[in-house]
Design an enzyme around this catalytic site. Structure first.
Site, PDB file in Angstrom:
ATOM      1  N   ASP A  90       0.857  -1.167   0.000  1.00  0.00           N
ATOM      2  CA  ASP A  90       0.000   0.000   0.000  1.00  0.00           C
ATOM      3  C   ASP A  90       0.905   1.232   0.000  1.00  0.00           C
ATOM      4  O   ASP A  90       2.100   1.136   0.308  1.00  0.00           O
ATOM      5  CB  ASP A  90      -0.886  -0.036   1.253  1.00  0.00           C
ATOM      6  CG  ASP A  90      -1.699   1.222   1.425  1.00  0.00           C
ATOM      7  OD1 ASP A  90      -2.382   1.623   0.472  1.00  0.00           O
ATOM      8  OD2 ASP A  90      -1.638   1.813   2.524  1.00  0.00           O
ATOM      9  N   ASP A 134      -0.121   5.130   1.016  1.00  0.00           N
ATOM     10  CA  ASP A 134      -0.308   6.049   2.143  1.00  0.00           C
ATOM     11  C   ASP A 134      -0.284   5.301   3.475  1.00  0.00           C
ATOM     12  O   ASP A 134      -1.100   4.409   3.719  1.00  0.00           O
ATOM     13  CB  ASP A 134      -1.652   6.779   2.016  1.00  0.00           C
ATOM     14  CG  ASP A 134      -1.711   7.689   0.804  1.00  0.00           C
ATOM     15  OD1 ASP A 134      -0.978   8.682   0.787  1.00  0.00           O
ATOM     16  OD2 ASP A 134      -2.487   7.394  -0.119  1.00  0.00           O
ATOM     17  N   ASP A 192      -1.726  -1.056   6.019  1.00  0.00           N
ATOM     18  CA  ASP A 192      -1.907  -0.441   7.338  1.00  0.00           C
ATOM     19  C   ASP A 192      -3.359  -0.256   7.746  1.00  0.00           C
ATOM     20  O   ASP A 192      -3.630   0.302   8.816  1.00  0.00           O
ATOM     21  CB  ASP A 192      -1.198   0.916   7.388  1.00  0.00           C
ATOM     22  CG  ASP A 192      -1.858   1.960   6.505  1.00  0.00           C
ATOM     23  OD1 ASP A 192      -2.262   1.620   5.370  1.00  0.00           O
ATOM     24  OD2 ASP A 192      -1.972   3.124   6.932  1.00  0.00           O
TER      25      ASP A 192
END
Length: 226
Positions: free
Chosen positions: A12, A14, A175
């Site tokens: 991922d 961000d 996250d």
């Protein structure tokens, strides 16, 4: 080196590979200012990130006075994106240990990918700005396959595997629940980073493992691959 258990590792963007919260905060606060809403401190914007810019703006409006009419929301969203595109890579960089971690995976012959809900052109602009684009065999954005196919659907991760030539076992690093949900749907193990923009405590994301620093990623992948 060929004994490393994963041929592909996807990330991922961000809150996982890159700490983008300061640049995102500038953009969301620009949009809020157009509605005469108070600015949100950058540290608090961290908690609003996840699921793409539209979701971030919805959350920002909620905490500064509530929703706006749909037509006005579309105007603010467009303004946010335009501002972000013009100011996309001011304070953005890899999280600590990120460069060494990418080197370590490349040394083991791993193919690296980025799969994000951020618009693909924005993701590419950031990696171009950081000089990192060539390190990834593919950069896939939330709009790459069109509407309705972003995480937590598995579609983007399936495209990552397809573009990687289904070269072998793959893992994903993220996250948020968008990441763990997409990985589970695609049948991939997901490693969560506790230092990201987690929408739940890292150990409650449903990941196969949690790391607190990128120094831990390679040994964690080795352990998961046993």
């Amino acid at each position: 080196m060929n004994s490393f258990p994963f041929a592909i590792v996807g990330f991922d963007l961000d809150g996982t590979l890159l700490d983008t919260h300061k640049d995102l905060a500038r953009a969301v606060n620009h949009a809020l200012s157009l509605e005469s809403r108070p600015a949100i401190p950058a540290a608090e914007v961290r908690d609003l990130i996840g699921g793409g810019a539209r979701t971030m703006l919805v959350r920002a409006l909620e905490v500064t006075g509530g929703a706006v009419p749909a037509a006005r929301f579309d105007e603010l969203h467009a303004a946010l994106l335009a501002f972000y595109e013009d100011n996309i890579c001011i304070d953005t960089d890899l999280f600590p240990g990120g460069y060494a971690m990418l080197d370590a995976l490349e040394a083991r012959g791993v193919k690296l990918a980025v799969v994000t809900n951020k618009l693909e052109r924005f993701a590419r602009a950031i990696f171009d700005g950081l000089g990192l684009t060539d390190r990834f065999y593919t950069v896939i954005g939330g709009d790459t396959l069109g509407p309705g196919r972003s995480k937590p659907r598995p579609d983007l991760l399936n495209l990552m595997l397809e573009r990687g030539g289904n070269a072998g076992r793959a893992a994903y690093v993220g996250d948020t629940t968008y990441d763990t949900g997409a990985a589970a749907a695609a049948g991939l193990p997901c490693i969560a980073v506790s230092f990201g923009f987690c929408d739940r405590p890292a150990h409650e994301l449903g990941a196969a493992a949690v790391i607190d620093h990128f120094d831990e990623l390679v040994p964690t992948l080795e352990r998961l691959g046993d």
